[in-house]
Structure formats: structure tokens, C-alpha cells
Design a protein around this motif. Structure first.
Motif, PDB file in Angstrom:
ATOM      1  N   ASP A  79     -13.953  -1.275  -4.464  1.00 53.44           N
ATOM      2  CA  ASP A  79     -13.314   0.020  -4.201  1.00 53.44           C
ATOM      3  C   ASP A  79     -11.813  -0.190  -4.073  1.00 53.44           C
ATOM      4  OD1 ASP A  79     -12.968   2.671  -3.718  1.00 53.44           O
ATOM      5  OD2 ASP A  79     -14.220   2.772  -1.923  1.00 53.44           O
ATOM      6  N   ASN A  80     -11.140  -0.301  -5.216  1.00 53.14           N
ATOM      7  CA  ASN A  80      -9.716  -0.624  -5.181  1.00 53.14           C
ATOM      8  C   ASN A  80      -8.852   0.570  -4.779  1.00 53.14           C
ATOM      9  OD1 ASN A  80      -7.837  -2.796  -5.578  1.00 53.14           O
ATOM     10  ND2 ASN A  80      -7.067  -1.706  -7.365  1.00 53.14           N
ATOM     11  N   VAL A  81      -9.345   1.775  -4.970  1.00 50.24           N
ATOM     12  CA  VAL A  81      -8.632   2.984  -4.543  1.00 50.24           C
ATOM     13  C   VAL A  81      -9.633   3.814  -3.721  1.00 50.24           C
ATOM     14  CG1 VAL A  81      -7.268   4.974  -5.275  1.00 50.24           C
ATOM     15  CG2 VAL A  81      -7.266   2.909  -6.663  1.00 50.24           C
ATOM     16  N   PRO A  82      -9.757   3.541  -2.419  1.00 52.69           N
ATOM     17  CA  PRO A  82     -10.863   4.093  -1.617  1.00 52.69           C
ATOM     18  C   PRO A  82     -10.702   5.581  -1.272  1.00 52.69           C
ATOM     19  CG  PRO A  82      -9.449   2.747  -0.241  1.00 52.69           C
ATOM     20  CD  PRO A  82      -8.925   2.602  -1.643  1.00 52.69           C
ATOM     21  N   ILE A  83     -10.809   6.420  -2.295  1.00 51.81           N
ATOM     22  CA  ILE A  83     -10.718   7.871  -2.096  1.00 51.81           C
ATOM     23  C   ILE A  83     -11.911   8.374  -1.295  1.00 51.81           C
ATOM     24  CG2 ILE A  83     -10.753  10.083  -3.322  1.00 51.81           C
ATOM     25  CD1 ILE A  83      -9.244   8.646  -5.602  1.00 51.81           C
ATOM     26  N   ASP A  84     -13.116   7.850  -1.623  1.00 52.57           N
ATOM     27  CA  ASP A  84     -14.315   8.297  -0.927  1.00 52.57           C
ATOM     28  C   ASP A  84     -14.250   7.994   0.562  1.00 52.57           C
ATOM     29  OD1 ASP A  84     -14.280   5.612  -1.595  1.00 52.57           O
ATOM     30  OD2 ASP A  84     -16.472   5.446  -1.689  1.00 52.57           O
ATOM     31  N   VAL A  85     -13.591   6.905   0.906  1.00 51.41           N
ATOM     32  CA  VAL A  85     -13.518   6.506   2.317  1.00 51.41           C
ATOM     33  C   VAL A  85     -12.672   7.489   3.115  1.00 51.41           C
ATOM     34  CG1 VAL A  85     -12.724   4.714   3.904  1.00 51.41           C
ATOM     35  CG2 VAL A  85     -13.883   4.072   1.778  1.00 51.41           C
ATOM     36  N   VAL A  86     -11.507   7.847   2.608  1.00 47.22           N
ATOM     37  CA  VAL A  86     -10.641   8.751   3.362  1.00 47.22           C
ATOM     38  C   VAL A  86     -11.230  10.162   3.418  1.00 47.22           C
ATOM     39  CG1 VAL A  86      -9.067   9.675   1.587  1.00 47.22           C
ATOM     40  CG2 VAL A  86      -8.176   9.075   3.840  1.00 47.22           C
ATOM     41  N   ARG A  87     -11.993  10.543   2.392  1.00 48.56           N
ATOM     42  CA  ARG A  87     -12.656  11.853   2.439  1.00 48.56           C
ATOM     43  C   ARG A  87     -13.712  11.884   3.539  1.00 48.56           C
ATOM     44  NH1 ARG A  87     -12.759  12.784  -3.499  1.00 48.56           N
ATOM     45  NH2 ARG A  87     -11.171  14.375  -3.924  1.00 48.56           N
ATOM     46  N   SER A  88     -14.436  10.771   3.672  1.00 48.14           N
ATOM     47  CA  SER A  88     -15.472  10.719   4.701  1.00 48.14           C
ATOM     48  C   SER A  88     -14.885  10.761   6.106  1.00 48.14           C
ATOM     49  CB  SER A  88     -16.312   9.454   4.530  1.00 48.14           C
ATOM     50  OG  SER A  88     -15.547   8.293   4.829  1.00 48.14           O
ATOM     51  N   MET A  89     -13.575  10.493   6.214  1.00 48.15           N
ATOM     52  CA  MET A  89     -12.901  10.559   7.509  1.00 48.15           C
ATOM     53  C   MET A  89     -12.479  11.980   7.859  1.00 48.15           C
ATOM     54  SD  MET A  89     -10.498   7.166   6.993  1.00 48.15           S
ATOM     55  CE  MET A  89      -9.711   7.244   8.606  1.00 48.15           C
ATOM     56  N   GLY A  90     -12.652  12.928   6.934  1.00 44.30           N
ATOM     57  CA  GLY A  90     -12.326  14.321   7.212  1.00 44.30           C
ATOM     58  C   GLY A  90     -11.022  14.800   6.618  1.00 44.30           C
ATOM     59  N   ALA A  91     -10.394  14.008   5.750  1.00 43.58           N
ATOM     60  CA  ALA A  91      -9.141  14.445   5.124  1.00 43.58           C
ATOM     61  C   ALA A  91      -9.404  15.617   4.190  1.00 43.58           C
ATOM     62  CB  ALA A  91      -8.509  13.288   4.362  1.00 43.58           C
ATOM     63  N   GLN A  92      -8.464  16.581   4.172  1.00 40.08           N
ATOM     64  CA  GLN A  92      -8.621  17.792   3.356  1.00 40.08           C
ATOM     65  C   GLN A  92      -7.785  17.742   2.083  1.00 40.08           C
ATOM     66  OE1 GLN A  92      -7.303  20.115   6.656  1.00 40.08           O
ATOM     67  NE2 GLN A  92      -9.339  20.967   7.043  1.00 40.08           N
ATOM     68  N   ARG A  93      -6.586  17.204   2.190  1.00 36.15           N
ATOM     69  CA  ARG A  93      -5.710  17.043   1.022  1.00 36.15           C
ATOM     70  C   ARG A  93      -5.385  15.553   0.896  1.00 36.15           C
ATOM     71  NH1 ARG A  93      -2.633  21.794   0.207  1.00 36.15           N
ATOM     72  NH2 ARG A  93      -1.612  20.713  -1.522  1.00 36.15           N
ATOM     73  N   LEU A  94      -5.377  15.045  -0.320  1.00 37.75           N
ATOM     74  CA  LEU A  94      -5.206  13.606  -0.515  1.00 37.75           C
ATOM     75  C   LEU A  94      -3.913  13.295  -1.254  1.00 37.75           C
ATOM     76  CD1 LEU A  94      -8.779  12.446  -1.633  1.00 37.75           C
ATOM     77  CD2 LEU A  94      -7.919  12.930   0.662  1.00 37.75           C
ATOM     78  N   ILE A  95      -3.266  12.222  -0.806  1.00 38.67           N
ATOM     79  CA  ILE A  95      -2.175  11.590  -1.551  1.00 38.67           C
ATOM     80  C   ILE A  95      -2.675  10.194  -1.894  1.00 38.67           C
ATOM     81  CG2 ILE A  95       0.204  10.775  -1.503  1.00 38.67           C
ATOM     82  CD1 ILE A  95       0.803  12.925   0.579  1.00 38.67           C
ATOM     83  N   VAL A  96      -2.846   9.935  -3.177  1.00 40.75           N
ATOM     84  CA  VAL A  96      -3.444   8.685  -3.650  1.00 40.75           C
ATOM     85  C   VAL A  96      -2.388   7.880  -4.396  1.00 40.75           C
ATOM     86  CG1 VAL A  96      -5.260   7.665  -5.061  1.00 40.75           C
ATOM     87  CG2 VAL A  96      -5.681   9.827  -3.845  1.00 40.75           C
ATOM     88  N   VAL A  97      -2.214   6.623  -3.991  1.00 41.64           N
ATOM     89  CA  VAL A  97      -1.239   5.745  -4.642  1.00 41.64           C
ATOM     90  C   VAL A  97      -2.000   4.611  -5.322  1.00 41.64           C
ATOM     91  CG1 VAL A  97       0.888   4.431  -4.385  1.00 41.64           C
ATOM     92  CG2 VAL A  97       0.376   6.287  -2.775  1.00 41.64           C
ATOM     93  N   ASN A  98      -1.933   4.579  -6.643  1.00 33.73           N
ATOM     94  CA  ASN A  98      -2.644   3.581  -7.434  1.00 33.73           C
ATOM     95  C   ASN A  98      -1.645   2.572  -7.989  1.00 33.73           C
ATOM     96  OD1 ASN A  98      -4.397   2.142  -9.046  1.00 33.73           O
ATOM     97  ND2 ASN A  98      -4.537   3.699 -10.646  1.00 33.73           N
ATOM     98  N   VAL A  99      -1.751   1.326  -7.549  1.00 35.96           N
ATOM     99  CA  VAL A  99      -0.811   0.286  -7.984  1.00 35.96           C
ATOM    100  C   VAL A  99      -1.536  -0.842  -8.711  1.00 35.96           C
ATOM    101  CG1 VAL A  99       0.906   0.769  -6.198  1.00 35.96           C
ATOM    102  CG2 VAL A  99      -0.953  -0.839  -5.728  1.00 35.96           C
ATOM    103  N   GLY A 100      -2.736  -0.571  -9.213  1.00 42.88           N
ATOM    104  CA  GLY A 100      -3.499  -1.602  -9.914  1.00 42.88           C
ATOM    105  C   GLY A 100      -2.789  -2.103 -11.153  1.00 42.88           C
TER     106      GLY A 100
END
Length: 746
Positions: free
Chosen positions: A219-240
Motif C-alpha cells: 500500500d504505497n499510497v494508503p488512501i484506504d487507510v485515511v478514509r477508514s479514519m473518517g477523513a472526508q476530503r483527501l489530499i494525496v501526494v504520490n512520489v513513487g
């Protein structure tokens, strides 16, 4: 009365109008912004630039999830660090030192320093439970974990990551189960360290009986993890890192790396496809920047800042007003931390057989103020003994007292270790020599910490050496060491200052002895020894009528002093190595020879404090003298070969009196701050020396002069030199040599 009635009616109308009017709108609560920081090694420094923009635009972060380098940046931010503080850390760290587990060489014990002059590869294997075991990573992560421990000291008593200033999650991979592991609680520093255990590069961590490696595998960009924490709007930084091009897939390593990267990229794209229209994806334009180029941290931060500014219109929709921002800033800060006194020290014994030694070395500061920098240095000194995979620490609270828990972990590939070595010398004139060596060391043989070291050689000389090193207790500064040697070596016989070879002898050396010594510091050793031996000289090449075989029985007592604080034994940049000993040959226990021999070896690299640290000057001096002109094989010294009167054939000059000095100037080329780079050096030497068969012959005007030009490369096998040497009298040679700038005494 009419006026009163009119005023009353007007008031009633106004009240009715106000009651019927819609109320003023109240500001709606800001959405919970979740920040996702992906993995990417050194490329992850771009996260700091994104955070700078978020803070500048007053965008509060409500939840954070991170993988690998994203977990470091995210964990520090969740602990209260500001972007400028993290930028200072990234741009001032000595990354080369951080990715080396050993402490500075000057802090290592003398016995480990001795090994540096044996031309052994810096790769160790072990033998355990009937099988050969290798380390699980090139780097064990010792210094990295201690760094994280120090940076996160203010969170030492936080075990629920929701209790940080910003709730945080770190993602690692259970390499046995092949599943992601999300850290929501536990040890924050260890969780982050586990998240960035790049397989093969960093050793896995062991947490709750799980073998953990880099979270990017799952899970190199853990979007699912922060959503499960209750976040409503996401800022995702992908540096792969981008996939390699077809032209770059030119070797098996590149293909294997591409396979892993492709699997990671497929999982990353699946995560990114779950983003909604209100979520913001930031992909810094890091181009071909490598995941290992930590020296480009400032550049990566600037690129991250530019990437965030490119989506400013969308980001500003998440900004809050001054009052809300002030509340956020007040909450988002590092916790107060008072180091206080170290009231006690405990050592975890579950993963080590040497707990007593660790406690003995680290318990001296109990009752004194806690100093993390000093503790790290002390731990580094203990780690430098070479017996541990890692040594960690944690703060502990017992009632009203605070102390330390030290957690040493023995090397899982021990306690028997092996190394191999290789030397090559070719003068391109038909004379080449090689030497292959293997060393096996059995440690922890008894409760006092004895070790048994055995070395075998094949090539230029062959044989076996054995030493049984017995300290007077674990970590003691005094020791006794029985030793023995069986070795056969070929020695050429030259005349006319190395111009003509007339013969060659096979010297068979055999001796047994015992040494005892005292090491009052990590840089000095005083020693004395006694040995009884026999040397046989068998003529291999030459006329038997002119040369004859000989056998020498000898007994020798030795006293000496050794000083070594060089920072590197291959391409040193500062420090000195000085060795002086005095041999007493006497007819004891069957010996037949009498004579005294004094020997001095000095290598010094002065620190001139120059702004350009690429240039270094090595000054060397070697001298030996048979005080009373005793003339037998054991009193001889040899010159000839690269940086030993360059240009002359190897060991072509010999005598019971010798003197040699050189000045070697060398310059490191390329980037000085590159991580995992291959250092390349260019240099030149000026040399003078000679050997004599009688003290009366020793004169300055009889010195021979020589010099060399060389190219040196620090390869994984050790230093490789391609050089040209020229000596007085027309001697010249081209050398291809595995070895060192320092030539240890044979």
C-alpha cells in the motif's frame, strides 16, 4: 396618546418584520481533511514542500496516513514538527553516515580496527544451527532507529496514535503473511522504522512476532487507510518512482526491480482510482530523481512546493478562517518534554546473551540528567563491538521515577561469523600475484566473552593463522591471546637494487606464542608477547651451488604500542595510525638466534580544515633496524611495489636496516554527498627509501626515489588501484592492485 399609540404600532411592525426575516447564516464546520503521503525514498522529501503550502494557505489536516518516507514526514508532522523544522533535518543530515550502522571508526575497539588491515570484504555471513546465514539487509538500520527515537522523544508516552496532535497511521508489510500492517498504536519510532524497511537494503523489523518490511509493497499510497479514519476530503501526494524504460532494462537486477515496481504501481493506480471529484491528487514532477538520492532533499522539497502551488485554487477551498487556524496551530505542536534524571536502567534480556555487558557499559549515567546525544554515542560504542544487530532504547516510567529500557538484539546470523578477502597485484611484466583469504570467528565461547579467530590463505602465500582472544571479562580492557601460524610464502632474491632476480625461496614459517595487552582507550593498545618458531628457507629457483637451504629456530619476546584513530583504513581523510614494537631474540626454549629489532610504522592524514574536503594528504614513514646488525630472516625488511617504492618489483629490496617515507596526495571526484555512490580517487605519490645490510651503510645519499600516479575506486570488493610507478634507475611498472593506501606490515 396618539403619538404613543403610533410609536407602539411602529415597534410591533418592526418586531414582526425582524421575526419574519431569515436568520444570518452560521459558518458550516470545515470538512475533515485527510493527508495521504506515499512512499518513494528520497523522493518523499517533496512531502515537506506540500506541507509548507498547506500551512501557508491555512489548511488544517485532520488525519494522516503514510508509507515509508511518507510515514517519516507524516509521523513527524503528527508529532508537532513544522515543515521548516523537517526541512532543516532533511538538508543537514549526514545521510552517508545514517546509512552506515557502525559508529565512527575512531570509536570502534582496537580489535575491530585490526581487521581493517586484513583486506577482508565488508560483508559478513554467519553459521548457526548447522547452516550458513546471511544478514537480512545490507543496512540494519541502527542509526536510523536511534535518530527517530531522538526526534520523537516528546511522544515517548503516547501509545495510541489518535492521541498525537493529528491522528496518524503508518503502513508496513508483513513479509511472511504478505499482508499490509497498519500501525494505529504502539511504539511510534519503531512503527515508522518498520514502514520504511526496504527489502534487501534495510533489515526487516520484528514487531509483535511479525517480520515487517516496507509498506510500499502492499500500500504505497494508503488512501484506504485515511478514509477508514473518517477523513472526508483527501489530499494525496504520490512520489513513487516511474517505471524504467525499455533501454534501461539491461541487466537482471534492473529487470527484477522493474517487476517489483510494476506490481507496486498497479496497486497504487487502483488506490488512485478511488479518489472522488472533491479529492486532490498532487504528483510532484520529480523526474528521474532516484529514491536513494537523499542528498537532493532541498531540490525535492522545492518540487513538492511547486506541485502544491499548481493546484492552489482547489486547495484554497479547504482553507479556514483566522480563528479556526489559530486553534489548529495551538493544538498542532510538539508535546512538552522534560528529560529529567535517569533514575534507573534496565536491559531487555529476551534477545541477547550479553545483557550484562550492555548494562555495565551504559549504567554509568544513572542518576544524571538524560542526554540523548550522549546515550546514542555510548550505544554506538557498544554496538561497535560487532556482536549486535541493533541496540534500541525506550523511556520508562515507574511510579514517580523515569528511567531507560535498553533493548539489545544479538545478530541472528551469529555467533560464528565468516568473511572473505581478495588481493591482486599485476605489474603487466609477467609477474602477477593474488591472495584469497577467509576468516572465521567464533564468539561468545565462554561467559567472559572469548573469541576464536581463524584465517586461511591461498595464493601469494598459503597457510593458517589462529588466535584465541580471551578478555578478562566482557568488554574488559585487558586480554590474553594464545596464537599460532603455519604459512608458506615465496620471496624473490634480487641484487643490484632490484635490477636482477637471481633466485626465489619458499619460506615456511611456523610459530606458537601468547600475547597479553591492555587497551586503555578505543585508540590505543599496549602489548607484550612471547613466541617460539622455526623458519625453513627452501630454494625454488636458482643455482644450488650459489644458494643453499637454511633453517632458523628462534624465540622472541616483543613489547609494543599501537595507536589508531584513522577515520578510514582504505582512503583515510583524517587521523593517524602509529605502531612501534621492539623484538628481543634470545636463545630461550631452543632458539638459536640473538638480536634486537626495532620497527616503527606511521601513517598520518593531517586535517588542514580546508573548505574543499576532496583533497587529502597521507604522510607515511616506515623504519626498522636490527640494533646490533643481527642478520637472519626474521630481522629483514622488504621494499618494492605500489606505494612501497613504486616502480620497483614487489619485495625486491631487503635488508636488516630499512627506511621508507612517502607523501600521497589524493582527490575524491564526483559528488561528495551521493548516497550509495562509488567513490573514485585520483592521486600521486612521492617516495624515498632503501634497505641496507649493515648500519654503517645507512646514509641519506643512498636513498632511492620513486613516485606514482594512480586511479583508485572503492568497489564492493575493496579498493582497486590502477597505477603507474617509476623508480630511480629506470624501474617502472603498471600495477593493478586490490588493497589499500595503507600497507600493513606482513
Amino acid at each position: 396618546m396618539r403619538r404613543c399609540l403610533a410609536l407602539t404600532a411602529l415597534l410591533l411592525l418592526c418586531t414582526h418584520a425582524l421575526a419574519g426575516a431569515p436568520s444570518s447564516p452560521t459558518p458550516s464546520a470545515a470538512p475533515c481533511v485527510g493527508l495521504v503521503l506515499g512512499g518513494g525514498g528520497a523522493r518523499g522529501a517533496a512531502h515537506i514542500g506540500v506541507l509548507e503550502v498547506l500551512e501557508r494557505e491555512h489548511i488544517p489536516v485532520c488525519r494522516i496516513s503514510g508509507t515509508s518516507m511518507g510515514s517519516i514526514v507524516g509521523g513527524l508532522y503528527a508529532a508537532g514538527y513544522k515543515p521548516l523544522e523537517m526541512q532543516d533535518i532533511v538538508t543537514t543530515l549526514d545521510w552517508n553516515d545514517l546509512f552506515s550502522d557502525d559508529p565512527a571508526r575512531a570509536e570502534m575497539p582496537m580489535r575491530r580496527k585490526d581487521n581493517d588491515y586484513r583486506y577482508l570484504l565488508n560483508f559478513e555471513v554467519g553459521y548457526k544451527n548447522g547452516r550458513i546465514v546471511t544478514p537480512a539487509g545490507v543496512v540494519q538500520g541502527q542509526k536510523l532507529l536511534l535518530l527517530l527515537r531522538r526526534l520523537l522523544l516528546s511522544t515517548w508516552d503516547v501509545h495510541d496514535f489518535d492521541q498525537l496532535s493529528i491522528p496518524f497511521r503508518a503502513v508496513a508489510t508483513d513479509i511472511v503473511a504478505g499482508k499490509p500492517v497498519v500501525f494505529a498504536s504502539g511504539d511510534l519510532a519503531l512503527s515508522i522504522r518498520s514502514s520504511m524497511s526496504v527489502p534487501g537494503a534495510f533489515a526487516p523489523t520484528n514487531v509483535d512476532d511479525k517480520l515487517l518490511v516496507d509498506g510500499g509493497l502492499m500500500d504505497n499510497v494508503p488512501i484506504d487507510v485515511v478514509r477508514s479514519m473518517g477523513a472526508q476530503r483527501l489530499i494525496v501526494v504520490n512520489v513513487g518512482s516511474p517505471l524504467a524504460t525499455r533501454d534501461e532494462l539491461t541487466n537482471p537486477v534492473a529487470v527484477l526491480n522493474q517487476m517489483v515496481s510494476a506490481l507496486m504501481e498497479e496497486k497504487t493506480q487502483r488506490q488512485l482510482q478511488t479518489l472522488g471529484p472533491d479529492d486532490i491528487l498532487i504528483t510532484p514532477a520529480l523526474g528521474t530523481m532516484s529514491a536513494a538520492e537523499f542528498n537532493r532533499g532541498a531540490e525535492a522539497i522545492a518540487i513538492g512546493r511547486a506541485a502544491a502551488e499548481a493546484v492552489l485554487p482547489r486547495l484554497r477551498a479547504l482553507s479556514v478562517g483566522p480563528e479556526q487556524w489559530a486553534n489548529y496551530v495551538a493544538q498542532h505542536r510538539k508535546r512538552d518534554f522534560d528529560p529529567g534524571l535517569v533514575a534507573f536502567l534496565n536491559v531487555d534480556t529476551s534477545h541477547t546473551d550479553n545483557a550484562h555487558y550492555v548494562e555495565q557499559r551504559l549504567s554509568k549515567d544513572v542518576g544524571k540528567p538524560f542526554d540523548p546525544a550522549k546515550l546514542e554515542k555510548q550505544i554506538g560504542s557498544v554496538y561497535g563491538a560487532g556482536e549486535y544487530q541493533s541496540i534500541d532504547y525506550r523511556l520508562q516510567q515507574k511510579d514517580d521515577e523515569r528511567g531507560l529500557l535498553i533493548i539489545p538484539r544479538d545478530k541472528p546470523w551469529g555467533p560464528t561469523y565468516g568473511k572473505v578477502g581478495f588481493e591482486l597485484n599485476d605489474d603487466f611484466k609477467g609477474r602477477s600475484e593474488y591472495l584469497i583469504s577467509a576468516q572465521v570467528t567464533a564468539t561468545e565461547i565462554n561467559r567472559l566473552g572469548a573469541e576464536w579467530r581463524n584465517t586461511v590463505w591461498a595464493g601469494r602465500f598459503g597457510g593458517l593463522e589462529s588466535e584465541f582472544y580471551q578478555p578478562w571479562g566482557h568488554g574488559s580492557s585487558t586480554y590474553i591471546m594464545p596464537f599460532g601460524l603455519l604459512r608458506n610464502e615465496d620471496y624473490p632474491y634480487f641484487v643490484d637494487n632490484g635490477n636482477q632476480q637471481l633466485a626465489e625461496y619458499r619460506i615456511k614459517r611456523r610459530y606458537l606464542g601468547v600475547e597479553t595487552g591492555w587497551t586503555p582507550s578505543t585508540n590505543m593498545r599496549l602489548y607484550t608477547s612471547f613466541s617460539r618458531g622455526r623458519d625453513n628457507g627452501d630454494l625454488r629457483i636458482g643455482n644450488p651451488a650459489d644458494f643453499f637451504n637454511d633453517t632458523v629456530d628462534y624465540s622472541v619476546a616483543k613489547i609494543g604500542i599501537d595507536w589508531d584513530n584513522l577515520d578510514n583504513a582504505q582512503f583515510p581523510t583524517r587521523g593517524a595510525h602509529i605502531n612501534f614494537d621492539y623484538d628481543f631474540y634470545r636463545p630461550w626454549l631452543g632458539g638459536t638466534k640473538t638480536g634486537d629489532v626495532a620497527r616503527l610504522d606511521v601513517d598520518w592524514v593531517p586535517d588542514f580544515g580546508l573548505a574543499d574536503s576532496r583533497y587529502h594528504l597521507l604522510l607515511g614513514l616506515r623504519a626498522a633496524s636490527a640494533i646490533d646488525n643481527a642478520n637472519f630472516f626474521e630481522t629483514q625488511s622488504f621494499l618494492g611495489g605500489f606505494l612501497n617504492l613504486s616502480g620497483y618489483p614487489e619485495r625486491s629490496l631487503y635488508g636488516n636496516q630499512s627506511a621508507y617515507a612517502h607523501a600521497v596526495l589524493y582527490r575524491r571526484t564526483g559528488r561528495m554527498d551521493g548516497i550509495f555512490s562509488t567513490p573514485v580517487y585520483v592521486g600521486a605519490s612521492l617516495e624515498a627509501g632503501n634497505t641496507w645490510h649493515d648500519k654503517s651503510q645507512v646514509e641519506l645519499n643512498s636513498l632511492l626515489y620513486a613516485g606514482s600516479l594512480f586511479l583508485g575506486i572503492q568497489t564492493p570488493l575493496g579498493p582497486l588501484f590502477l597505477s603507474y610507478g617509476y623508480g630511480e634507475g629506470g624501474h617502472s611498472s603498471v600495477y593493478l592492485t586490490f588493497g589499500s593506501l595503507l600497507r600493513p606490515r606482513p
